[in-house]
Design a protein around this motif. Sequence first.
Motif, mmCIF file in Angstrom:
data_model
loop_
_atom_site.group_PDB
_atom_site.id
_atom_site.type_symbol
_atom_site.label_atom_id
_atom_site.label_comp_id
_atom_site.label_asym_id
_atom_site.label_seq_id
_atom_site.Cartn_x
_atom_site.Cartn_y
_atom_site.Cartn_z
ATOM 1 N N GLU A 42 -12.606 -14.076 -3.313
ATOM 2 C CA GLU A 42 -13.716 -13.312 -2.734
ATOM 3 C C GLU A 42 -13.808 -11.909 -3.336
ATOM 4 N N ARG A 43 -12.686 -11.274 -3.556
ATOM 5 C CA ARG A 43 -12.680 -9.898 -4.071
ATOM 6 C C ARG A 43 -13.074 -9.815 -5.540
ATOM 7 N N TYR A 44 -12.970 -10.913 -6.292
ATOM 8 C CA TYR A 44 -13.140 -10.866 -7.735
ATOM 9 C C TYR A 44 -14.346 -11.631 -8.267
ATOM 10 N N HIS A 66 -17.620 -9.712 -9.424
ATOM 11 C CA HIS A 66 -17.389 -8.955 -10.660
ATOM 12 C C HIS A 66 -17.323 -9.904 -11.862
ATOM 13 N N ASP A 79 -11.859 -18.226 2.370
ATOM 14 C CA ASP A 79 -12.540 -16.927 2.429
ATOM 15 C C ASP A 79 -14.028 -17.107 2.103
ATOM 16 N N SER A 139 -15.614 -16.691 -0.725
ATOM 17 C CA SER A 139 -15.852 -16.796 -2.160
ATOM 18 C C SER A 139 -17.135 -17.556 -2.459
ATOM 19 N N ASN A 195 -20.296 -15.648 -1.795
ATOM 20 C CA ASN A 195 -20.580 -14.684 -2.849
ATOM 21 C C ASN A 195 -21.214 -15.343 -4.063
#
Length: 59
Positions: free
Chosen positions: A13-15, A18, A44, A46, A49
């Motif tokens: 999710e955090r990456y 980007h 999560d 992901s 996103n």
Amino acid sequence: MFLSIIIPVYNVERYVRHTLDSIFSQDFSENDFEVIAVEAGSPDKSVDNVEEFSTCHIC
């Protein structure tokens, strides 16, 4: 040359946003490559996103 980019989507999710931004900012024509996101039951957001990116990027 046609390029296929495969992204495993599990707890990223955090990456992932980007990563997608980076891929689509390259000097390739969008007709020269495809991005395949392979989701494997990530707990999560992901996948959310990736879906959000795809709908915003297509517009």
